[in-house]
Scaffold this active site. Sequence first.
Site, PDB file in Angstrom:
ATOM      1  N   HIS A  51       0.837  -1.210   0.000  1.00 17.56           N
ATOM      2  CA  HIS A  51       0.000   0.000   0.000  1.00 17.56           C
ATOM      3  C   HIS A  51       0.863   1.249   0.000  1.00 17.56           C
ATOM      4  O   HIS A  51       2.078   1.182   0.213  1.00 17.56           O
ATOM      5  CB  HIS A  51      -0.888   0.009   1.257  1.00 17.56           C
ATOM      6  CG  HIS A  51      -0.081   0.086   2.526  1.00 17.56           C
ATOM      7  ND1 HIS A  51       0.402  -1.031   3.163  1.00 17.56           N
ATOM      8  CD2 HIS A  51       0.349   1.143   3.254  1.00 17.56           C
ATOM      9  CE1 HIS A  51       1.085  -0.675   4.231  1.00 17.56           C
ATOM     10  NE2 HIS A  51       1.080   0.664   4.310  1.00 17.56           N
ATOM     11  N   HIS A 133       5.974   6.269  -0.943  1.00 20.26           N
ATOM     12  CA  HIS A 133       6.654   5.026  -1.324  1.00 20.26           C
ATOM     13  C   HIS A 133       5.781   3.832  -0.978  1.00 20.26           C
ATOM     14  O   HIS A 133       4.931   3.913  -0.080  1.00 20.26           O
ATOM     15  CB  HIS A 133       8.004   4.906  -0.600  1.00 20.26           C
ATOM     16  CG  HIS A 133       7.866   4.752   0.890  1.00 20.26           C
ATOM     17  ND1 HIS A 133       7.636   5.836   1.716  1.00 20.26           N
ATOM     18  CD2 HIS A 133       7.885   3.659   1.689  1.00 20.26           C
ATOM     19  CE1 HIS A 133       7.537   5.403   2.966  1.00 20.26           C
ATOM     20  NE2 HIS A 133       7.673   4.090   2.976  1.00 20.26           N
TER      21      HIS A 133
HETATM   22  P1  ATP Z   1       5.196  -3.253  11.413  1.00 16.75           P
HETATM   23  O1  ATP Z   1       5.255  -2.002  12.259  1.00 16.75           O
HETATM   24  O2  ATP Z   1       4.835  -4.442  12.167  1.00 16.75           O
HETATM   25  O3  ATP Z   1       6.372  -3.458  10.549  1.00 16.75           O
HETATM   26  P2  ATP Z   1       3.565  -1.824   9.616  1.00 16.75           P
HETATM   27  O4  ATP Z   1       4.585  -0.751   9.827  1.00 16.75           O
HETATM   28  O5  ATP Z   1       3.268  -2.219   8.237  1.00 16.75           O
HETATM   29  O6  ATP Z   1       3.963  -3.088  10.410  1.00 16.75           O
HETATM   30  P3  ATP Z   1       1.906  -0.192  11.174  1.00 16.75           P
HETATM   31  O7  ATP Z   1       3.048   0.041  12.118  1.00 16.75           O
HETATM   32  O8  ATP Z   1       0.537  -0.329  11.736  1.00 16.75           O
HETATM   33  O9  ATP Z   1       2.191  -1.476  10.329  1.00 16.75           O
HETATM   34  O10 ATP Z   1       1.926   0.966  10.126  1.00 16.75           O
HETATM   35  C1  ATP Z   1       0.917   1.100   9.156  1.00 16.75           C
HETATM   36  C2  ATP Z   1       1.424   2.017   8.069  1.00 16.75           C
HETATM   37  O11 ATP Z   1       1.740   3.299   8.628  1.00 16.75           O
HETATM   38  C3  ATP Z   1       2.720   1.529   7.418  1.00 16.75           C
HETATM   39  O12 ATP Z   1       2.696   1.920   6.064  1.00 16.75           O
HETATM   40  C4  ATP Z   1       3.797   2.251   8.158  1.00 16.75           C
HETATM   41  O13 ATP Z   1       4.932   2.453   7.338  1.00 16.75           O
HETATM   42  C5  ATP Z   1       3.117   3.577   8.482  1.00 16.75           C
HETATM   43  N1  ATP Z   1       3.617   4.105   9.747  1.00 16.75           N
HETATM   44  C6  ATP Z   1       3.766   3.443  10.894  1.00 16.75           C
HETATM   45  N2  ATP Z   1       4.215   4.227  11.890  1.00 16.75           N
HETATM   46  C7  ATP Z   1       4.359   5.464  11.348  1.00 16.75           C
HETATM   47  C8  ATP Z   1       4.793   6.719  11.837  1.00 16.75           C
HETATM   48  N3  ATP Z   1       5.165   6.889  13.098  1.00 16.75           N
HETATM   49  N4  ATP Z   1       4.817   7.757  10.972  1.00 16.75           N
HETATM   50  C9  ATP Z   1       4.440   7.614   9.702  1.00 16.75           C
HETATM   51  N5  ATP Z   1       4.014   6.448   9.171  1.00 16.75           N
HETATM   52  C10 ATP Z   1       3.982   5.387   9.972  1.00 16.75           C
END
Ligand code: ATP
Length: 183
Positions: A51, A133
């Site tokens: 995504h 990205h």
């Molecule tokens: P994991 O953290 O287990 O690797 P994930 O990052 O895919 O999984 P989430 O942490 O729920 O799952 O994040 C969901 C989306 O939001 C992802 O695309 C992630 O890159 C983005 N994201 C997560 N934390 C942040 C943040 N602090 N700031 C901006 N984007 C974020």
Amino acid sequence: MPDTSPPLSPQSLRLFFACWPTAALQQQLHALGVGLRQQIGGRPTRPENIHLTLAFVGDVPAQQLPALQQLAAGITAAPFTLQLQQLGCWPQAAVGWLAPDQTPEPLLQLVQQLNRDLRQAGFRGEKRRYRPHLTLLRKATQGWHSTLETPLCWQVEEFVLVASTLDAHGPSYRIIGRWPLHG
Ligand code: ATP
Ligand code: MG
């Protein structure tokens, strides 16, 4: 015996706004990730998880959902086309990605409006510069960059609100709201 367990917290959701590729495009992107692994190592993102994050909301109580839905319904940004052609890796984040050559103006507007409205409504809003990205690989630690010969074209006509959960198999995402883009 007194009950020493912590009080039950109100049900919370981990949420973010995103653009979600069609299943067919997700398969193409996954194949690209599998190819990219030969260059930079790492673990390809599962196709259904690929995504484009627009704005991360974080953990919020479930009763905040209507406020987020209302906020999303008020967004006005035109549909746009992403020419995805740049492949790279951020070694510190250990992420291999595909990114557009340029950030289309409507995408920037969409992200800025979401962050502004999120802050105004009391949610967290991103202050760092937006770097669009799609994460194709995790645990990829080799700095690297290349340009695809033929860009992947993605016609983006809507954005979604997604709930994220983490289990033994990694993150899984559930789309809980969709809004069409309109200028
Ligand atoms: P994991 O953290 O287990 O690797 P994930 O990052 O895919 O999984 P989430 O942490 O729920 O799952 O994040 C969901 C989306 O939001 C992802 O695309 C992630 O890159 C983005 N994201 C997560 N934390 C942040 C943040 N602090 N700031 C901006 N984007 C974020
Ligand atoms: Mg994360």
